[in-house]
Design a protein around this motif. Structure first.
Motif, PDB file in Angstrom:
ATOM      1  N   VAL A  42      -2.969  -0.564   7.394  1.00 55.37           N
ATOM      2  CA  VAL A  42      -3.696  -1.587   6.648  1.00 55.37           C
ATOM      3  C   VAL A  42      -3.983  -2.741   7.591  1.00 55.37           C
ATOM      4  O   VAL A  42      -3.100  -3.197   8.333  1.00 55.37           O
ATOM      5  CB  VAL A  42      -2.887  -2.059   5.429  1.00 55.37           C
ATOM      6  CG1 VAL A  42      -3.639  -3.143   4.665  1.00 55.37           C
ATOM      7  CG2 VAL A  42      -2.580  -0.876   4.509  1.00 55.37           C
ATOM      8  N   ARG A  43      -5.218  -3.234   7.579  1.00 59.88           N
ATOM      9  CA  ARG A  43      -5.653  -4.228   8.554  1.00 59.88           C
ATOM     10  C   ARG A  43      -6.150  -5.501   7.879  1.00 59.88           C
ATOM     11  O   ARG A  43      -6.623  -5.484   6.738  1.00 59.88           O
ATOM     12  CB  ARG A  43      -6.760  -3.644   9.440  1.00 59.88           C
ATOM     13  CG  ARG A  43      -6.279  -2.435  10.242  1.00 59.88           C
ATOM     14  CD  ARG A  43      -7.347  -1.882  11.176  1.00 59.88           C
ATOM     15  NE  ARG A  43      -6.812  -0.741  11.924  1.00 59.88           N
ATOM     16  CZ  ARG A  43      -6.094  -0.860  13.036  1.00 59.88           C
ATOM     17  NH1 ARG A  43      -5.878  -2.058  13.548  1.00 59.88           N
ATOM     18  NH2 ARG A  43      -5.625   0.210  13.646  1.00 59.88           N
ATOM     19  N   GLU A  44      -6.030  -6.598   8.632  1.00 59.90           N
ATOM     20  CA  GLU A  44      -6.623  -7.858   8.203  1.00 59.90           C
ATOM     21  C   GLU A  44      -8.149  -7.752   8.299  1.00 59.90           C
ATOM     22  O   GLU A  44      -8.691  -6.791   8.838  1.00 59.90           O
ATOM     23  CB  GLU A  44      -6.118  -9.003   9.095  1.00 59.90           C
ATOM     24  CG  GLU A  44      -4.610  -9.139   9.163  1.00 59.90           C
ATOM     25  CD  GLU A  44      -4.009  -9.810   7.946  1.00 59.90           C
ATOM     26  OE1 GLU A  44      -4.785 -10.169   7.018  1.00 59.90           O
ATOM     27  OE2 GLU A  44      -2.777  -9.967   7.907  1.00 59.90           O
ATOM     28  N   GLY A 103       4.189   3.788   7.200  1.00 59.92           N
ATOM     29  CA  GLY A 103       2.881   3.403   7.698  1.00 59.92           C
ATOM     30  C   GLY A 103       2.582   4.032   9.050  1.00 59.92           C
ATOM     31  O   GLY A 103       3.465   4.145   9.904  1.00 59.92           O
ATOM     32  N   GLU A 104       1.342   4.420   9.248  1.00 63.29           N
ATOM     33  CA  GLU A 104       0.935   4.993  10.530  1.00 63.29           C
ATOM     34  C   GLU A 104       0.845   3.941  11.635  1.00 63.29           C
ATOM     35  O   GLU A 104       0.715   4.315  12.798  1.00 63.29           O
ATOM     36  CB  GLU A 104      -0.413   5.704  10.391  1.00 63.29           C
ATOM     37  CG  GLU A 104      -0.319   7.005   9.605  1.00 63.29           C
ATOM     38  CD  GLU A 104      -1.619   7.768   9.588  1.00 63.29           C
ATOM     39  OE1 GLU A 104      -2.659   7.215  10.041  1.00 63.29           O
ATOM     40  OE2 GLU A 104      -1.624   8.919   9.118  1.00 63.29           O
ATOM     41  N   LYS A 105       0.939   2.658  11.301  1.00 65.21           N
ATOM     42  CA  LYS A 105       0.949   1.654  12.374  1.00 65.21           C
ATOM     43  C   LYS A 105       2.092   1.921  13.339  1.00 65.21           C
ATOM     44  O   LYS A 105       1.934   1.787  14.551  1.00 65.21           O
ATOM     45  CB  LYS A 105       1.067   0.242  11.797  1.00 65.21           C
ATOM     46  CG  LYS A 105       1.002  -0.845  12.876  1.00 65.21           C
ATOM     47  CD  LYS A 105       1.183  -2.228  12.314  1.00 65.21           C
ATOM     48  CE  LYS A 105       2.625  -2.523  12.041  1.00 65.21           C
ATOM     49  NZ  LYS A 105       3.412  -2.706  13.311  1.00 65.21           N
ATOM     50  N   ASP A 106       3.247   2.277  12.820  1.00 67.16           N
ATOM     51  CA  ASP A 106       4.386   2.664  13.650  1.00 67.16           C
ATOM     52  C   ASP A 106       4.320   4.178  13.868  1.00 67.16           C
ATOM     53  O   ASP A 106       5.162   4.939  13.371  1.00 67.16           O
ATOM     54  CB  ASP A 106       5.698   2.255  12.990  1.00 67.16           C
ATOM     55  CG  ASP A 106       5.828   0.744  12.871  1.00 67.16           C
ATOM     56  OD1 ASP A 106       5.774   0.064  13.914  1.00 67.16           O
ATOM     57  OD2 ASP A 106       5.973   0.253  11.743  1.00 67.16           O
ATOM     58  N   THR A 153       0.833  -1.204   0.000  1.00 66.11           N
ATOM     59  CA  THR A 153       0.000   0.000   0.000  1.00 66.11           C
ATOM     60  C   THR A 153       0.867   1.254   0.000  1.00 66.11           C
ATOM     61  O   THR A 153       0.549   2.248  -0.675  1.00 66.11           O
ATOM     62  CB  THR A 153      -0.934  -0.012   1.219  1.00 66.11           C
ATOM     63  OG1 THR A 153      -1.802  -1.141   1.123  1.00 66.11           O
ATOM     64  CG2 THR A 153      -1.772   1.258   1.283  1.00 66.11           C
ATOM     65  N   LEU A 154       1.983   1.232   0.732  1.00 62.52           N
ATOM     66  CA  LEU A 154       2.919   2.359   0.701  1.00 62.52           C
ATOM     67  C   LEU A 154       3.477   2.559  -0.705  1.00 62.52           C
ATOM     68  O   LEU A 154       3.588   3.694  -1.190  1.00 62.52           O
ATOM     69  CB  LEU A 154       4.068   2.123   1.673  1.00 62.52           C
ATOM     70  CG  LEU A 154       3.742   1.948   3.155  1.00 62.52           C
ATOM     71  CD1 LEU A 154       5.024   1.711   3.942  1.00 62.52           C
ATOM     72  CD2 LEU A 154       3.010   3.153   3.708  1.00 62.52           C
ATOM     73  N   VAL A 155       3.835   1.467  -1.352  1.00 62.22           N
ATOM     74  CA  VAL A 155       4.357   1.557  -2.715  1.00 62.22           C
ATOM     75  C   VAL A 155       3.318   2.168  -3.645  1.00 62.22           C
ATOM     76  O   VAL A 155       3.627   3.053  -4.461  1.00 62.22           O
ATOM     77  CB  VAL A 155       4.782   0.161  -3.216  1.00 62.22           C
ATOM     78  CG1 VAL A 155       5.093   0.195  -4.711  1.00 62.22           C
ATOM     79  CG2 VAL A 155       5.992  -0.336  -2.432  1.00 62.22           C
ATOM     80  N   ARG A 156       2.076   1.717  -3.534  1.00 63.72           N
ATOM     81  CA  ARG A 156       1.021   2.241  -4.419  1.00 63.72           C
ATOM     82  C   ARG A 156       0.789   3.724  -4.177  1.00 63.72           C
ATOM     83  O   ARG A 156       0.572   4.491  -5.125  1.00 63.72           O
ATOM     84  CB  ARG A 156      -0.261   1.439  -4.216  1.00 63.72           C
ATOM     85  CG  ARG A 156      -0.131   0.000  -4.679  1.00 63.72           C
ATOM     86  CD  ARG A 156      -1.292  -0.851  -4.226  1.00 63.72           C
ATOM     87  NE  ARG A 156      -0.970  -2.275  -4.377  1.00 63.72           N
ATOM     88  CZ  ARG A 156      -1.380  -3.222  -3.564  1.00 63.72           C
ATOM     89  NH1 ARG A 156      -2.159  -2.925  -2.525  1.00 63.72           N
ATOM     90  NH2 ARG A 156      -1.030  -4.480  -3.772  1.00 63.72           N
TER      91      ARG A 156
END
Length: 288
Positions: free
Chosen positions: A180-182, A147-150, A39-42
């Motif tokens: 991005v989540r499962e 990513g905002e996860k970190d 998703t970061l790449v896109r």
């Protein structure tokens, strides 16, 4: 897609990409790629002419007893995924290229790095800031994507870029991309593969309980009891006592004991089995 593992090859490849004033976006990773990385790449491809991805398992951000040796390494598989997403250049240096003999420099970002994961993992963010500064200097990207996860890591990197007057990228060109989540809500992470089936099922409690806690705080529930209830729910699901369960100012990451009129963030780090999971969610402020 070209792959570079030495600085000379990297610089030659970057010069070719930049011909005609083309822009370059950087997606730094430690490999073991998943949909979150892609998703970061896109996102980078949407706003930059070319995308450079890096894969480097950075030893200086791992503490004693952490999973440096067991961290998944799958360069060939990762490279194929990046090529399929249209990445122009993969920067995959070895440790000797990043930290040559006699390397003696470290970057420390005070304040924003000191609580949360910074308290639980001493020295971690010094390693992150140092390696990301090196990646920025090596690639000189127009934009960089994280990513905002970190979330704390993102705050540390933006602060570093601002304080050191970085221009490529400057602080405003460091782009945070939503987590991005499962399907069950668990944040995607390379470490999720460490979970047994039973642990993986229990791990879904983390995002579910966090969403409920966010809703309660936004509805006016006092912060301290809400955080305590979240911690107890995680322990009941099979997590160890969390490293932290915190409400913090979204910009400074200063802890909050009440929701104010500025954006806030709920942040959690907790282990289940031997796997440490982190997550965070936005908390809407009270009306001014």
């Amino acid at each position: 897609m070209q792959t570079a593992s030495t600085l000379d090859v990297l610089r030659t490849a970057l010069a070719a990409l930049r011909k005609g004033g083309a822009t370059v976006g950087l997606v730094p990773t430690m490999g073991a790629l998943h949909e979150g990385h892609l998703t970061l790449v896109r996102r980078a491809r949407e706003v930059c002419d070319h995308v450079v991805a890096s894969i480097f398992v950075n030893p200086t951000q791992f503490g004693e007893g952490e999973d440096l040796d067991s961290y998944p390494r799958q360069l060939a598989e990762d490279a194929a995924m990046l090529e399929a997403e249209g990445v122009a250049l993969l920067w995959a240096p070895g440790v000797e290229a990043m930290y040559p003999e006699g390397f003696a420099t470290s970057i420390s970002v005070k304040g924003v790095s000191e609580g949360l994961c910074g308290a639980a993992r001493p020295g971690h963010f010094d390693g992150v800031a140092t390696v990301v500064a090196k990646l920025f200097n090596q690639v000189m990207p127009d934009r960089a994507f994280f990513g905002e996860k970190d979330y704390q890591q993102l705050a540390v990197i933006r602060t570093m870029a601002r304080d050191l007057d970085l221009t490529r990228p400057h602080a405003d060109a460091i782009i945070g991309v939503p987590t991005v989540r499962e399907a069950d809500g668990l944040a995607m992470s390379s470490r999720n593969r460490y979970l047994s089936p039973e642990q993986r099922a229990a791990a879904a409690t983390l995002p579910a309980a966090m969403r409920e806690t966010v809703a309660g705080i936004e509805a006016g529930e006092p912060v301290a009891p809400a955080l305590a209830a979240l911690e107890k729910r995680l322990e009941a699901a099979g997590f160890d006592r969390p490293d932290y369960v915190a409400l913090a100012d979204a910009a400074s990451l200063a802890p909050l004991d009440a929701l104010g009129t500025a954006p806030a963030r709920l942040l959690v780090a907790a282990r289940i089995g031997g796997t440490r999971l982190i997550d965070n969610m936005a908390v809407s402020p009270r009306p001014a």
